[in-house]
Design a protein around this motif. Structure first.
Motif, PDB file in Angstrom:
ATOM      1  N   GLY A 127      44.824  44.105  25.067  1.00  0.00           N
ATOM      2  CA  GLY A 127      44.050  45.405  25.597  1.00  0.00           C
ATOM      3  C   GLY A 127      44.940  46.103  26.619  1.00  0.00           C
ATOM      4  O   GLY A 127      44.597  46.876  27.037  1.00  0.00           O
ATOM      5  N   LYS A 128      46.286  45.959  26.213  1.00  0.00           N
ATOM      6  CA  LYS A 128      47.145  46.844  26.989  1.00  0.00           C
ATOM      7  C   LYS A 128      47.991  47.935  26.093  1.00  0.00           C
ATOM      8  O   LYS A 128      48.185  47.480  24.738  1.00  0.00           O
ATOM      9  N   ALA A 129      48.289  49.169  26.394  1.00  0.00           N
ATOM     10  CA  ALA A 129      49.053  50.017  25.607  1.00  0.00           C
ATOM     11  C   ALA A 129      50.031  50.576  26.388  1.00  0.00           C
ATOM     12  O   ALA A 129      49.692  50.551  27.597  1.00  0.00           O
ATOM     13  N   ILE A 130      50.888  51.403  25.813  1.00  0.00           N
ATOM     14  CA  ILE A 130      51.830  52.404  26.421  1.00  0.00           C
ATOM     15  C   ILE A 130      51.400  53.611  25.972  1.00  0.00           C
ATOM     16  O   ILE A 130      51.209  54.094  24.602  1.00  0.00           O
ATOM     17  N   VAL A 131      51.347  54.613  26.931  1.00  0.00           N
ATOM     18  CA  VAL A 131      51.140  56.094  26.559  1.00  0.00           C
ATOM     19  C   VAL A 131      52.326  56.662  27.142  1.00  0.00           C
ATOM     20  O   VAL A 131      52.740  56.585  28.286  1.00  0.00           O
ATOM     21  N   ARG A 132      52.817  57.598  26.296  1.00  0.00           N
ATOM     22  CA  ARG A 132      54.227  58.768  26.632  1.00  0.00           C
ATOM     23  C   ARG A 132      53.473  59.913  27.404  1.00  0.00           C
ATOM     24  O   ARG A 132      52.613  60.665  26.647  1.00  0.00           O
ATOM     25  N   THR A 133      53.712  60.404  28.470  1.00  0.00           N
ATOM     26  CA  THR A 133      52.930  61.663  29.213  1.00  0.00           C
ATOM     27  C   THR A 133      54.279  62.512  29.680  1.00  0.00           C
ATOM     28  O   THR A 133      55.270  62.048  29.989  1.00  0.00           O
ATOM     29  N   GLU A 134      53.534  64.037  29.647  1.00  0.00           N
ATOM     30  CA  GLU A 134      54.734  64.658  30.243  1.00  0.00           C
ATOM     31  C   GLU A 134      54.261  64.840  31.557  1.00  0.00           C
ATOM     32  O   GLU A 134      53.306  64.735  32.042  1.00  0.00           O
ATOM     33  N   ARG A 135      55.277  65.719  32.345  1.00  0.00           N
ATOM     34  CA  ARG A 135      55.049  66.133  33.856  1.00  0.00           C
ATOM     35  C   ARG A 135      55.261  67.589  33.567  1.00  0.00           C
ATOM     36  O   ARG A 135      56.218  68.258  33.540  1.00  0.00           O
ATOM     37  N   LYS A 136      53.975  68.384  33.541  1.00  0.00           N
ATOM     38  CA  LYS A 136      53.969  69.749  33.383  1.00  0.00           C
ATOM     39  C   LYS A 136      54.418  70.548  34.563  1.00  0.00           C
ATOM     40  O   LYS A 136      54.832  71.564  34.156  1.00  0.00           O
ATOM     41  N   ALA A 137      54.807  70.003  35.596  1.00  0.00           N
ATOM     42  CA  ALA A 137      55.797  70.656  36.592  1.00  0.00           C
ATOM     43  C   ALA A 137      57.029  70.753  36.470  1.00  0.00           C
ATOM     44  O   ALA A 137      57.853  71.639  37.273  1.00  0.00           O
ATOM     45  N   LEU A 138      57.640  70.185  35.462  1.00  0.00           N
ATOM     46  CA  LEU A 138      59.085  69.803  35.368  1.00  0.00           C
ATOM     47  C   LEU A 138      59.457  70.861  33.982  1.00  0.00           C
ATOM     48  O   LEU A 138      60.738  70.840  33.947  1.00  0.00           O
ATOM     49  N   PHE A 139      58.598  71.588  33.410  1.00  0.00           N
ATOM     50  CA  PHE A 139      59.171  72.352  32.429  1.00  0.00           C
ATOM     51  C   PHE A 139      58.470  73.629  32.397  1.00  0.00           C
ATOM     52  O   PHE A 139      57.222  73.659  32.902  1.00  0.00           O
ATOM     53  N   THR A 140      59.037  74.705  31.778  1.00  0.00           N
ATOM     54  CA  THR A 140      58.229  75.921  31.784  1.00  0.00           C
ATOM     55  C   THR A 140      57.496  76.529  30.563  1.00  0.00           C
ATOM     56  O   THR A 140      56.526  77.420  30.619  1.00  0.00           O
ATOM     57  N   GLY A 141      57.650  75.727  29.522  1.00  0.00           N
ATOM     58  CA  GLY A 141      57.203  76.076  28.294  1.00  0.00           C
ATOM     59  C   GLY A 141      57.752  75.452  27.222  1.00  0.00           C
ATOM     60  O   GLY A 141      58.683  74.596  27.089  1.00  0.00           O
ATOM     61  N   MET A 142      57.476  76.011  25.914  1.00  0.00           N
ATOM     62  CA  MET A 142      57.942  75.162  24.557  1.00  0.00           C
ATOM     63  C   MET A 142      59.493  75.366  24.501  1.00  0.00           C
ATOM     64  O   MET A 142      60.321  74.535  24.234  1.00  0.00           O
ATOM     65  N   GLY A 143      60.056  76.609  25.286  1.00  0.00           N
ATOM     66  CA  GLY A 143      61.361  76.761  25.106  1.00  0.00           C
ATOM     67  C   GLY A 143      62.198  75.574  25.716  1.00  0.00           C
ATOM     68  O   GLY A 143      63.454  75.352  25.402  1.00  0.00           O
ATOM     69  N   ASP A 144      61.675  74.990  26.740  1.00  0.00           N
ATOM     70  CA  ASP A 144      62.641  74.052  27.451  1.00  0.00           C
ATOM     71  C   ASP A 144      61.915  72.753  27.202  1.00  0.00           C
ATOM     72  O   ASP A 144      62.494  71.655  28.076  1.00  0.00           O
ATOM     73  N   HIS A 145      60.849  72.540  26.584  1.00  0.00           N
ATOM     74  CA  HIS A 145      60.213  71.214  26.401  1.00  0.00           C
ATOM     75  C   HIS A 145      60.777  70.064  25.943  1.00  0.00           C
ATOM     76  O   HIS A 145      60.696  68.872  26.597  1.00  0.00           O
ATOM     77  N   TYR A 146      61.609  70.442  24.977  1.00  0.00           N
ATOM     78  CA  TYR A 146      62.542  69.330  24.230  1.00  0.00           C
ATOM     79  C   TYR A 146      63.640  68.704  25.099  1.00  0.00           C
ATOM     80  O   TYR A 146      63.772  67.593  25.297  1.00  0.00           O
ATOM     81  N   LYS A 147      64.162  69.620  25.842  1.00  0.00           N
ATOM     82  CA  LYS A 147      65.643  69.125  26.435  1.00  0.00           C
ATOM     83  C   LYS A 147      65.518  69.183  27.896  1.00  0.00           C
ATOM     84  O   LYS A 147      66.578  68.591  28.320  1.00  0.00           O
ATOM     85  N   VAL A 148      64.288  69.218  28.483  1.00  0.00           N
ATOM     86  CA  VAL A 148      64.124  68.844  29.987  1.00  0.00           C
ATOM     87  C   VAL A 148      63.500  67.312  30.345  1.00  0.00           C
ATOM     88  O   VAL A 148      62.531  67.224  29.533  1.00  0.00           O
ATOM     89  N   PRO A 149      64.387  66.620  30.738  1.00  0.00           N
ATOM     90  CA  PRO A 149      63.594  65.149  31.155  1.00  0.00           C
ATOM     91  C   PRO A 149      62.394  65.385  31.936  1.00  0.00           C
ATOM     92  O   PRO A 149      62.494  65.712  33.060  1.00  0.00           O
ATOM     93  N   HIS A 150      61.531  64.983  31.407  1.00  0.00           N
ATOM     94  CA  HIS A 150      59.941  65.052  32.036  1.00  0.00           C
ATOM     95  C   HIS A 150      59.232  64.197  31.687  1.00  0.00           C
ATOM     96  O   HIS A 150      57.683  64.089  32.004  1.00  0.00           O
ATOM     97  N   PHE A 151      59.395  63.173  30.624  1.00  0.00           N
ATOM     98  CA  PHE A 151      58.346  62.342  30.207  1.00  0.00           C
ATOM     99  C   PHE A 151      58.458  60.832  30.968  1.00  0.00           C
ATOM    100  O   PHE A 151      59.406  60.353  31.185  1.00  0.00           O
ATOM    101  N   ASP A 152      57.371  60.465  30.986  1.00  0.00           N
ATOM    102  CA  ASP A 152      56.935  59.137  31.656  1.00  0.00           C
ATOM    103  C   ASP A 152      56.347  58.259  30.552  1.00  0.00           C
ATOM    104  O   ASP A 152      55.599  58.664  29.716  1.00  0.00           O
TER     105      ASP A 152
END
Length: 406
Positions: A304-329
């Motif tokens: 009954g447990k799972a892992i979800v990978r989530t973004e922190r929207k305050a740490l990136f400005t848009g798709m231009g830096d979404h891939y290269k900025v560390p912001h996932f928990d």
């Protein structure tokens, strides 16, 4: 010209990276990967990509430039299906489904299968251990196509799914999951408006069609306005699973990097084995939980447990830096109590990655950290223990994929 929405964000990112084409081909020879347990796909700081194999993820070090094989063509880390020592992918230019092995330290095409009307795979599902159902949208015919592929002899039966064509300003359909249950095929999907690289968004509604199998007649339809884009492209990362009771769970993906309708919440939903229907009383709103952000990947830990990978929207400005900025928990979520616990891992980078393997109740999690290094971490949900496992050295910038090879 309308672009495939599944590839729009990748086009934006790849404009910053040189694209290499070409694929070596051999007539015979045995794959070097048939005896190894795991496949690891990395990208170096200069953009070069490597595949490596390993028998353990629990420790040690690997340097891709020394022990890896260069991927050819590169930039295919979103596309692979890994199965029994081989890599499978769809070549969008030729509409060929390829079986690839590693021979003599080369990425080598073993066989090809022509699939008319396929330019990308939305979703794949196993019919038997060696036969595959792939689904994708054909913009020329405005139809959702399927192919049942027998991997042993690389033959296929093709057809179309009876899903309504996009209309009313929408011009693309994405299938986010397909699942066999109670002798039927359940298909989750949504619609997109895609006009150019920047003009892409998703309908505010998700749909689930129940089809008879193998006749594929439409038996009933479900729609929900609370969230959108059920599931996601599972060649890129996991978005759904079946638990020990046979109930099917999926995550919805309206976030900027997939549905691009981030006003809608990310949610976990359930289809009950007992009746094959969406559970109307189960709606785990991830965005309204302490996570407070959109999520994408979804992996089952068991019990009954799972892992979800989530973004922190305050740490990136848009798709231009979404891939290269560390912001996932990474969060552990309890599906029954609908509670969340953040795993004490460094912030991760990379928009969509096949970055979690769960075996025997233990999770192996690949994390790309600019400050803490590139490691595969080992998480034990029984005692919430976290420790470092295999380290990727050299010029490694991203661990793009980890998966069971054999």
């Amino acid at each position: 010209m309308i672009k495939n929405p599944r590839q729009i964000f990748w086009y934006l990112l790849s404009a910053m990276i040189a694209f290499t084409v070409g694929c070596a081909e051999r007539e015979s020879g045995q794959s070097d990967t048939l005896q190894k347990k795991y496949s690891i796909y990395t990208m170096a700081e200069d953009g070069q990509e490597f595949l490596m194999t390993a028998d353990s993820l629990s420790g040690g070090r690997l340097e891709p430039e020394k022990s890896g094989v260069k991927v050819d063509p590169q930039r295919i880390f979103y596309e692979l299906i890994v199965h029994k020592g081989y890599y499978y992918r769809l070549d969008a230019k030729t509409q060929e489904f390829l079986k690839i092995g590693i021979e003599n330290k080369k990425f080598t095409t073993k066989s090809r299968l022509k699939l008319e009307g396929f330019s990308a795979i939305d979703n794949y599902n196993w019919i038997t251990p060696d036969s595959l159902l792939i689904i994708g949208y054909d913009d020329k015919s405005a139809e959702v196509k399927y192919a049942k592929i027998h991997l042993d002899n690389m033959t296929a039966v093709q057809g179309k799914l009876p899903l309504p064509a996009p209309s009313g300003g929408f011009n693309w359909t994405s299938v986010g999951f397909s699942h066999f249950m109670n002798g039927q095929l359940l298909v989750g999907y949504t619609y997109h408006a895609a006009h150019d690289l920047l003009g892409y968004t998703t309908s505010d509604t998700m749909y689930v069609a129940t089809l008879s199998y193998p006749a594929l007649k439409n038996l009933k339809n479900y729609k929900d306005h609370r969230t959108t884009y059920p599931g996601g492209v599972n060649t890129r990362q996991s978005h759904f699973f079946t638990d020990e009771n046979g109930d099917f769970y999926f995550i919805t993906c309206p976030g900027i990097a997939l549905g691009n309708n981030p006003a809608k919440p990310t949610a976990i939903m359930r289809i009950r084995k007992s009746d094959g229907s969406i559970d109307p009383d189960y709606f785990f709103n991830i965005s309204a939980s302490p996570i407070q952000n959109n999520g994408y990947g979804f992996w089952y830990l068991g019990k009954g447990k799972a892992i979800v990978r989530t973004e922190r929207k305050a740490l990136f400005t848009g798709m231009g830096d979404h891939y290269k900025v560390p912001h996932f928990d990474f969060y552990e979520v309890d599906l029954e109590t609908q509670t969340t616990t953040r795993l004490n891992l460094p912030l991760d980078k990379g928009t969509a990655r096949q970055c979690v393997i769960v075996e025997n109740g233990i999770a192996y999690i690949a994390v790309n950290s600019d400050s803490a290094g590139n490691y595969i971490w080992i998480y034990n949900p029984e005692n919430h223990g976290l420790k470092k496992g295999l380290q990727l050295l050299g010029q490694t910038d991203y661990i793009l994929r980890i998966e069971r090879l054999n």
